[in-house]
Write an enzyme that holds these catalytic residues in place. Structure first.
Site, PDB file in Angstrom:
ATOM      1  N   THR A 179       0.822  -1.201   0.000  1.00 44.90           N
ATOM      2  CA  THR A 179       0.000   0.000   0.000  1.00 44.90           C
ATOM      3  C   THR A 179       0.857   1.254   0.000  1.00 44.90           C
ATOM      4  O   THR A 179       1.952   1.248   0.549  1.00 44.90           O
ATOM      5  CB  THR A 179      -0.879   0.049   1.277  1.00 44.90           C
ATOM      6  OG1 THR A 179      -1.575  -1.178   1.422  1.00 44.90           O
ATOM      7  CG2 THR A 179      -1.862   1.196   1.258  1.00 44.90           C
ATOM      8  N   ARG A 207      -9.970 -11.094  -4.535  1.00 42.41           N
ATOM      9  CA  ARG A 207      -9.687 -10.638  -3.179  1.00 42.41           C
ATOM     10  C   ARG A 207      -9.575  -9.117  -3.122  1.00 42.41           C
ATOM     11  O   ARG A 207      -8.968  -8.474  -3.974  1.00 42.41           O
ATOM     12  CB  ARG A 207      -8.377 -11.256  -2.677  1.00 42.41           C
ATOM     13  CG  ARG A 207      -8.002 -10.868  -1.228  1.00 42.41           C
ATOM     14  CD  ARG A 207      -7.011  -9.739  -1.162  1.00 42.41           C
ATOM     15  NE  ARG A 207      -6.519  -9.507   0.211  1.00 42.41           N
ATOM     16  CZ  ARG A 207      -5.696  -8.521   0.551  1.00 42.41           C
ATOM     17  NH1 ARG A 207      -5.262  -7.690  -0.359  1.00 42.41           N
ATOM     18  NH2 ARG A 207      -5.297  -8.382   1.806  1.00 42.41           N
ATOM     19  N   VAL A 208     -10.183  -8.535  -2.098  1.00 46.63           N
ATOM     20  CA  VAL A 208     -10.085  -7.110  -1.813  1.00 46.63           C
ATOM     21  C   VAL A 208      -9.631  -6.963  -0.375  1.00 46.63           C
ATOM     22  O   VAL A 208     -10.161  -7.625   0.523  1.00 46.63           O
ATOM     23  CB  VAL A 208     -11.436  -6.397  -2.026  1.00 46.63           C
ATOM     24  CG1 VAL A 208     -11.366  -4.955  -1.544  1.00 46.63           C
ATOM     25  CG2 VAL A 208     -11.839  -6.451  -3.484  1.00 46.63           C
ATOM     26  N   GLY A 209      -8.653  -6.116  -0.152  1.00 53.75           N
ATOM     27  CA  GLY A 209      -8.157  -5.881   1.194  1.00 53.75           C
ATOM     28  C   GLY A 209      -8.773  -4.647   1.829  1.00 53.75           C
ATOM     29  O   GLY A 209      -9.867  -4.210   1.465  1.00 53.75           O
ATOM     30  N   ASP A 210      -8.036  -4.070   2.767  1.00 53.58           N
ATOM     31  CA  ASP A 210      -8.554  -2.926   3.516  1.00 53.58           C
ATOM     32  C   ASP A 210      -8.402  -1.594   2.792  1.00 53.58           C
ATOM     33  O   ASP A 210      -9.097  -0.632   3.117  1.00 53.58           O
ATOM     34  CB  ASP A 210      -7.832  -2.828   4.857  1.00 53.58           C
ATOM     35  CG  ASP A 210      -6.357  -2.464   4.682  1.00 53.58           C
ATOM     36  OD1 ASP A 210      -5.668  -3.191   3.933  1.00 53.58           O
ATOM     37  OD2 ASP A 210      -5.891  -1.486   5.273  1.00 53.58           O
ATOM     38  N   GLY A 231      -0.144  -3.441   5.429  1.00 57.47           N
ATOM     39  CA  GLY A 231       0.077  -4.776   5.965  1.00 57.47           C
ATOM     40  C   GLY A 231      -1.078  -5.710   5.644  1.00 57.47           C
ATOM     41  O   GLY A 231      -1.693  -5.621   4.590  1.00 57.47           O
ATOM     42  N   MET A 232      -1.379  -6.595   6.578  1.00 59.40           N
ATOM     43  CA  MET A 232      -2.397  -7.620   6.382  1.00 59.40           C
ATOM     44  C   MET A 232      -3.782  -6.995   6.436  1.00 59.40           C
ATOM     45  O   MET A 232      -4.354  -6.777   7.507  1.00 59.40           O
ATOM     46  CB  MET A 232      -2.265  -8.697   7.469  1.00 59.40           C
ATOM     47  CG  MET A 232      -3.165  -9.899   7.272  1.00 59.40           C
ATOM     48  SD  MET A 232      -2.701 -10.828   5.816  1.00 59.40           S
ATOM     49  CE  MET A 232      -3.835 -12.203   5.899  1.00 59.40           C
ATOM     50  N   GLY A 233      -4.338  -6.700   5.267  1.00 58.30           N
ATOM     51  CA  GLY A 233      -5.580  -5.953   5.200  1.00 58.30           C
ATOM     52  C   GLY A 233      -6.734  -6.601   5.916  1.00 58.30           C
ATOM     53  O   GLY A 233      -7.593  -5.914   6.475  1.00 58.30           O
TER      54      GLY A 233
END
Length: 321
Positions: A179, A207-210, A231-233
């Site tokens: 990001t 997949r969609v993250g934060d 980081g890990m969304g």
């Protein structure tokens, strides 16, 4: 005799005054304009944003212009053009933007458009919606005049083809950050933020993250401050992490303290938090900033009247060493 209703009213006012006191205390010493962003590639992005801020431009314009720099840079492998593809070999992009008036726009699972942050702003300004996804987001972008183009560079394609042979899961850690998040406070004292990504390398298609989720990957409250994450969304989504950071600042925490408390809350919920990276970056209305993460290695860039800085975020694992 004071009624219960009057008591509650006065108590609420007293609480509000206490909460706002940290903001008011800094009113005479606000560090503005200022822009902060995640990771080393935030440095060039900040410089582009600074061109706008130093001319007394709006924070919203600054953050959009700033993050467009890594979006267009094929050497930044986790944002925009040249970003790592998903498991199917397609580059899918997520982004969101938020201004001082709580207006926001977002796109997710967007393909073939180089600047998702600018599409997100068009969603905010030229549609009645906050978020558009997938084919609908692409169709909207083309209607708004954006150009369709191939975002998969030869280098990213070759590395994806090599990955296909073993299909090893790419954990989101300090080697696989995903990001650029940017926060700015302009000369008028207004805040805005932007966040854009190509997501985790070789993620599942869809997949969609934060990063495009308001409250998870980015949040702005012009009375208090702003926060962005990396980081890990999935972990930021589960905790609505950036909204949490801003609310902690509302309760009186400094940006640094708020980021640390948000990381600690996530770590407390995970037995194996050492396997993941989560990092927050925050900026308040006084122009104060701070960052905190789980693993060492998260850095962030700062640009203000004093010049440019690249700083290492404090980390949970480092403090335990």
């Amino acid at each position: 005799m004071t009624s219960r209703r009057q008591f509650l009213k006065f108590s609420a006012l007293g609480t509000a005054a206490t909460v706002l006191m940290p903001q008011l205390a800094h009113a005479a010493t606000v560090n503005k304009p200022i822009v902060v962003s995640t990771w080393e590639h935030g440095g060039p992005a900040n410089e582009e944003a600074w061109k706008i801020l130093q001319r007394d431009g709006r924070a919203l314009d600054a953050v959009e212009a700033g993050v467009r720099v890594p979006e267009a840079d094929p050497d930044v492998r986790t944002v925009g053009y040249g970003g790592y593809p998903d498991a199917s070999g397609r580059v899918t992009l997520d982004a969101c933007i938020m201004d001082e008036n709580m207006n926001c726009g977002s796109v997710a699972f967007l393909q073939d458009i180089k600047h998702p942050i600018s599409v997100a702003r068009k969603v905010m300004e030229n549609s009645p919606h906050v978020m558009l996804v997938g084919e609908g987001a692409k169709r909207f972008a083309l209607e708004q005049g954006f150009k369709e183009e191939n975002l998969l560079t030869e280098q990213s394609k070759a590395e994806w083809q090599a990955w296909l042979k073993g299909r090893e899961v790419q954990h989101i850690n300090i080697e696989n950050h995903d990001t650029i998040g940017m926060l700015a406070l302009d000369a008028n004292g207004d805040l805005s933020g932007a966040c854009t990504t190509s997501g985790a390398a070789y993620k599942m298609h869809g997949r969609v993250g934060d990063s495009p989720i308001i409250g998870a990957g980015l949040y702005v409250d012009n009375e208090i401050g702003a926060a962005t994450a990396t980081g890990m969304g999935e972990l930021m989504m589960k905790t609505v992490g950036c909204h949490l950071v801003v609310e902690l600042m509302r309760q009186g925490a400094s940006p640094q303290q708020a980021c640390r408390q948000a990381v600690m809350r996530i770590a407390h919920k995970l037995d194996d938090y050492q396997k993941f990276q989560v990092g927050f970056l925050a900026l308040n209305k006084a122009g104060e900033y701070g960052a905190y993460c789980i693993q060492p290695g998260f850095n962030y860039a700062v640009r203000d009247e004093a010049g440019s800085l690249l700083k290492d975020g404090k980390s949970l694992l480092e403090s335990q060493a």
